[in-house]
Design an enzyme around this catalytic site. Structure first.
Site, PDB file in Angstrom:
ATOM      1  N   ILE A 121       0.953  -1.188  -0.034  1.00 25.29           N
ATOM      2  CA  ILE A 121       0.079   0.006  -0.071  1.00 25.29           C
ATOM      3  C   ILE A 121       1.054   1.223   0.115  1.00 25.29           C
ATOM      4  CG2 ILE A 121      -0.074  -0.139   2.639  1.00 25.29           C
ATOM      5  CD1 ILE A 121      -2.854   1.153   2.439  1.00 25.29           C
ATOM      6  N   SER A 122       0.790   2.200  -1.099  1.00 24.46           N
ATOM      7  CA  SER A 122       1.801   3.242  -1.035  1.00 24.46           C
ATOM      8  C   SER A 122       1.526   4.335   0.251  1.00 24.46           C
ATOM      9  CB  SER A 122       1.339   4.067  -2.282  1.00 24.46           C
ATOM     10  OG  SER A 122       1.507   3.182  -3.481  1.00 24.46           O
TER      11      SER A 122
END
Length: 205
Positions: free
Chosen positions: A50-51
């Protein structure tokens, strides 16, 4: 987290409010909840991530600064579903493609549980979603060796493609803006994404 985004230069009030509203911890493993609101990327299943919030906000701001609610957005790389949830909170109509089946299934369950309605597809995101095109904005959440031309072709008039381009260790965020038959490119900051795998991206080894 929102204070950090402001410090890093995110100015769009709608984007900042969306980050206040969408709870990031819901999109990661409960064992990482104590780190959910750090400005860092976190691991997902199948060696995906997840960025970091700033990366998501930076990409989202290109949409929010240029397109009204109700515009069509295609996301390449559904991942955890967090980016899509932010876009939906902003009022966009969202299509998203994920190539990793486990993530596709897990995220589909989560989005349904949260009541977040988007159009989803399992497959090669580098070829886009021709049947649903054109899109006002296309966001690519993985690093590409070059611009994926099928995605350029699916932009609407005045559409923008936001894609990190570079090698598999670091990329520059690039924004392609289509006006008529002309496409201009703006290159921004450096980021690090997982590789964009597919026909118009990196080939799977």
């Amino acid at each position: 987290m929102v204070a950090t985004l402001k410090e890093y230069g995110i100015k769009n009030a709608r984007v900042l409010e969306a980050f206040r509203t969408v709870k990031r911890h819901l999109f990661i493993d409960s064992g990482l909840w104590d780190r959910a609101y750090e400005d860092s990327a976190l691991p997902l299943a199948s060696r995906q991530t997840i960025s970091q919030p700033y990366t998501v906000a930076f990409m989202t701001e290109f949409v929010a600064d240029n397109y009204a609610a109700g515009s069509k957005v295609l996301e390449i790389g559904t991942g955890s579903g967090y980016q899509a949830a932010i876009l939906v909170e902003l009022g966009y109509k969202v299509w998203t493609i994920e190539r990793v089946e486990l993530l596709f299934e897990n995220t589909g369950y989560l989005l349904k549980k949260l009541g977040i309605s988007i159009e989803r597809k399992l497959g090669d995101g580098t070829v886009g979603w021709p049947e649903a095109a054109p899109f006002d904005a296309i966001l690519v959440t993985a690093g590409s060796p070059d611009v994926p031309h099928p995605l350029l072709e699916q932009l609407a008039e005045n559409g923008r493609l936001v894609v990190p381009i570079g090698n598999q260790k670091q990329q520059k965020m690039s924004v392609f803006h289509r006006i008529g038959d002309t496409v201009s490119e703006t290159v921004t900051h450096s980021f690090t994404f997982v590789p964009l795998i597919g026909e118009a991206g990196w080939k799977q080894s």
